[in-house]
Design a protein around this motif. Structure first.
Motif, PDB file in Angstrom:
ATOM      1  N   GLU A 169      17.025 -11.150  -4.513  1.00  0.00           N
ATOM      2  CA  GLU A 169      15.364 -11.477  -4.773  1.00  0.00           C
ATOM      3  C   GLU A 169      14.872 -11.507  -3.546  1.00  0.00           C
ATOM      4  O   GLU A 169      15.429 -12.098  -2.492  1.00  0.00           O
ATOM      5  CB  GLU A 169      15.131 -12.582  -5.721  1.00  0.00           C
ATOM      6  N   ARG A 170      13.436 -11.436  -3.223  1.00  0.00           N
ATOM      7  CA  ARG A 170      12.866 -11.848  -2.298  1.00  0.00           C
ATOM      8  C   ARG A 170      11.390 -12.155  -2.710  1.00  0.00           C
ATOM      9  O   ARG A 170      10.707 -11.421  -3.656  1.00  0.00           O
ATOM     10  CB  ARG A 170      12.701 -10.702  -1.114  1.00  0.00           C
ATOM     11  N   PRO A 171      10.645 -12.987  -1.893  1.00  0.00           N
ATOM     12  CA  PRO A 171       9.367 -13.455  -2.351  1.00  0.00           C
ATOM     13  C   PRO A 171       8.226 -12.357  -2.343  1.00  0.00           C
ATOM     14  O   PRO A 171       8.370 -11.708  -1.323  1.00  0.00           O
ATOM     15  CB  PRO A 171       8.958 -14.542  -1.494  1.00  0.00           C
ATOM     16  N   ASP A 172       7.412 -12.201  -3.239  1.00  0.00           N
ATOM     17  CA  ASP A 172       6.181 -11.271  -3.060  1.00  0.00           C
ATOM     18  C   ASP A 172       6.400  -9.896  -3.108  1.00  0.00           C
ATOM     19  O   ASP A 172       5.784  -9.030  -2.749  1.00  0.00           O
ATOM     20  CB  ASP A 172       5.293 -11.760  -1.813  1.00  0.00           C
TER      21      ASP A 172
END
Length: 147
Positions: free
Chosen positions: A24-27
Protein backbone atom coordinates in the motif's frame (compact mmCIF):
# COMPACT_ATOMS: atom_id res chain seq x y z
CA UNK A 1 -12.04 -23.47 -10.16
CA UNK A 2 -10.51 -25.31 -7.23
CA UNK A 3 -8.50 -24.07 -4.31
CA UNK A 4 -5.18 -25.65 -3.40
CA UNK A 5 -4.64 -27.35 -0.06
CA UNK A 6 -2.32 -25.57 2.38
CA UNK A 7 0.50 -28.00 1.49
CA UNK A 8 -0.07 -27.48 -2.25
CA UNK A 9 -0.07 -23.70 -2.00
CA UNK A 10 3.05 -23.59 0.19
CA UNK A 11 4.90 -25.94 -2.16
CA UNK A 12 3.75 -23.90 -5.14
CA UNK A 13 5.00 -20.67 -3.56
CA UNK A 14 8.32 -22.41 -2.82
CA UNK A 15 8.70 -23.35 -6.51
CA UNK A 16 10.63 -21.06 -8.83
CA UNK A 17 8.42 -18.17 -9.96
CA UNK A 18 8.93 -14.48 -10.49
CA UNK A 19 6.69 -12.98 -7.84
CA UNK A 20 4.77 -9.74 -7.86
CA UNK A 21 4.52 -7.94 -4.55
CA UNK A 22 1.97 -5.30 -3.78
CA UNK A 23 2.33 -2.79 -0.98
CA UNK A 24 0.00 0.00 0.00
CA UNK A 25 0.92 3.62 -0.46
CA UNK A 26 -0.85 6.82 0.50
CA UNK A 27 -3.02 8.59 -2.06
CA UNK A 28 -2.39 6.11 -4.88
CA UNK A 29 -3.07 2.57 -5.87
CA UNK A 30 -0.75 0.01 -4.28
CA UNK A 31 2.74 -0.33 -5.74
CA UNK A 32 2.98 -3.66 -7.60
CA UNK A 33 6.40 -4.80 -8.79
CA UNK A 34 7.94 -8.08 -9.98
CA UNK A 35 10.59 -9.51 -7.66
CA UNK A 36 12.85 -12.44 -6.99
CA UNK A 37 12.15 -14.03 -3.63
CA UNK A 38 12.92 -17.01 -1.41
CA UNK A 39 10.43 -19.16 0.46
CA UNK A 40 10.41 -22.54 2.19
CA UNK A 41 7.08 -24.15 3.17
CA UNK A 42 6.04 -23.05 6.64
CA UNK A 43 8.55 -20.20 6.63
CA UNK A 44 8.72 -16.58 5.67
CA UNK A 45 8.79 -14.94 2.25
CA UNK A 46 12.16 -13.19 1.86
CA UNK A 47 12.43 -10.24 -0.53
CA UNK A 48 15.40 -7.94 -1.00
CA UNK A 49 15.41 -4.32 -2.07
CA UNK A 50 17.88 -1.49 -2.22
CA UNK A 51 17.69 0.67 0.88
CA UNK A 52 16.03 3.98 0.04
CA UNK A 53 14.16 2.64 -3.00
CA UNK A 54 10.44 3.32 -3.30
CA UNK A 55 9.69 -0.36 -2.66
CA UNK A 56 11.85 -0.43 0.49
CA UNK A 57 10.37 2.80 1.82
CA UNK A 58 6.80 1.62 1.29
CA UNK A 59 7.33 -1.84 2.77
CA UNK A 60 9.09 -0.28 5.77
CA UNK A 61 6.17 2.12 6.29
CA UNK A 62 3.37 -0.41 5.71
CA UNK A 63 5.05 -3.27 7.61
CA UNK A 64 3.17 -5.72 5.37
CA UNK A 65 2.85 -6.74 1.72
CA UNK A 66 1.28 -9.35 -0.50
CA UNK A 67 2.94 -11.58 -3.05
CA UNK A 68 1.37 -13.28 -6.07
CA UNK A 69 2.90 -16.05 -8.17
CA UNK A 70 1.24 -17.67 -11.17
CA UNK A 71 1.48 -20.00 -14.13
CA UNK A 72 0.96 -18.16 -17.38
CA UNK A 73 -0.06 -21.22 -19.38
CA UNK A 74 -3.06 -23.50 -19.06
CA UNK A 75 -3.94 -25.10 -16.72
CA UNK A 76 -3.59 -21.84 -14.80
CA UNK A 77 -2.59 -21.76 -11.16
CA UNK A 78 -1.86 -18.94 -8.77
CA UNK A 79 -1.10 -18.31 -5.13
CA UNK A 80 -1.38 -15.02 -3.29
CA UNK A 81 -0.16 -14.64 0.28
CA UNK A 82 -0.08 -11.59 2.51
CA UNK A 83 1.04 -10.87 6.01
CA UNK A 84 3.16 -8.76 8.31
CA UNK A 85 6.82 -7.97 7.82
CA UNK A 86 8.44 -9.70 10.79
CA UNK A 87 11.95 -8.37 10.21
CA UNK A 88 13.93 -5.89 8.16
CA UNK A 89 17.67 -6.42 8.09
CA UNK A 90 20.71 -5.58 6.03
CA UNK A 91 21.13 -8.23 3.35
CA UNK A 92 24.05 -10.55 3.90
CA UNK A 93 26.04 -11.80 0.92
CA UNK A 94 24.98 -15.43 1.41
CA UNK A 95 21.24 -14.69 1.28
CA UNK A 96 21.53 -12.27 -1.65
CA UNK A 97 23.68 -14.79 -3.51
CA UNK A 98 21.25 -17.66 -2.77
CA UNK A 99 18.33 -15.70 -4.21
CA UNK A 100 20.33 -14.81 -7.36
CA UNK A 101 21.45 -18.43 -7.78
CA UNK A 102 17.83 -19.57 -7.39
CA UNK A 103 16.88 -17.52 -10.47
CA UNK A 104 20.05 -17.55 -12.56
CA UNK A 105 21.73 -20.84 -11.66
CA UNK A 106 25.06 -21.24 -9.89
CA UNK A 107 27.28 -19.56 -12.46
CA UNK A 108 24.87 -16.79 -13.42
CA UNK A 109 23.82 -16.06 -9.83
CA UNK A 110 27.40 -15.78 -8.61
CA UNK A 111 28.35 -13.57 -11.56
CA UNK A 112 25.30 -11.34 -10.98
CA UNK A 113 26.06 -10.95 -7.26
CA UNK A 114 29.73 -10.16 -7.86
CA UNK A 115 28.96 -7.75 -10.69
CA UNK A 116 26.36 -5.91 -8.62
CA UNK A 117 28.75 -5.57 -5.65
CA UNK A 118 31.52 -4.32 -7.93
CA UNK A 119 29.31 -1.84 -9.82
CA UNK A 120 27.50 -0.56 -6.69
CA UNK A 121 30.04 -0.72 -3.85
CA UNK A 122 28.09 1.64 -1.59
CA UNK A 123 24.65 0.14 -2.20
CA UNK A 124 22.89 -1.27 0.83
CA UNK A 125 20.33 -3.98 0.25
CA UNK A 126 17.68 -4.86 2.80
CA UNK A 127 15.92 -8.16 3.42
CA UNK A 128 12.23 -8.06 4.23
CA UNK A 129 10.79 -11.19 5.86
CA UNK A 130 7.02 -11.57 5.63
CA UNK A 131 5.04 -14.26 7.48
CA UNK A 132 2.09 -15.33 5.31
CA UNK A 133 -1.20 -15.08 7.20
CA UNK A 134 -3.82 -14.95 4.44
CA UNK A 135 -3.82 -17.07 1.29
CA UNK A 136 -5.77 -17.22 -1.97
CA UNK A 137 -5.12 -19.96 -4.49
CA UNK A 138 -6.59 -21.51 -7.60
CA UNK A 139 -5.54 -24.60 -9.52
CA UNK A 140 -7.43 -25.09 -12.78
CA UNK A 141 -5.69 -28.43 -13.34
CA UNK A 142 -7.97 -29.83 -10.61
CA UNK A 143 -10.96 -28.99 -12.84
CA UNK A 144 -9.70 -31.25 -15.64
CA UNK A 145 -9.05 -34.02 -13.09
CA UNK A 146 -12.64 -33.82 -11.85
CA UNK A 147 -14.22 -33.83 -15.30
Amino acid sequence: MSKMTSTERENYLADLHVGVIAVERPDRAPLSVPIWYAYEPGGEVVVSSLAGSLKARLVTAARRFSITVQDETFPYRYVTADGPVVSIETADDATARAIAVRYLGEEGGNAFTESFARDHPDAESLLFRMRPEHWLSVDYSKESQQA
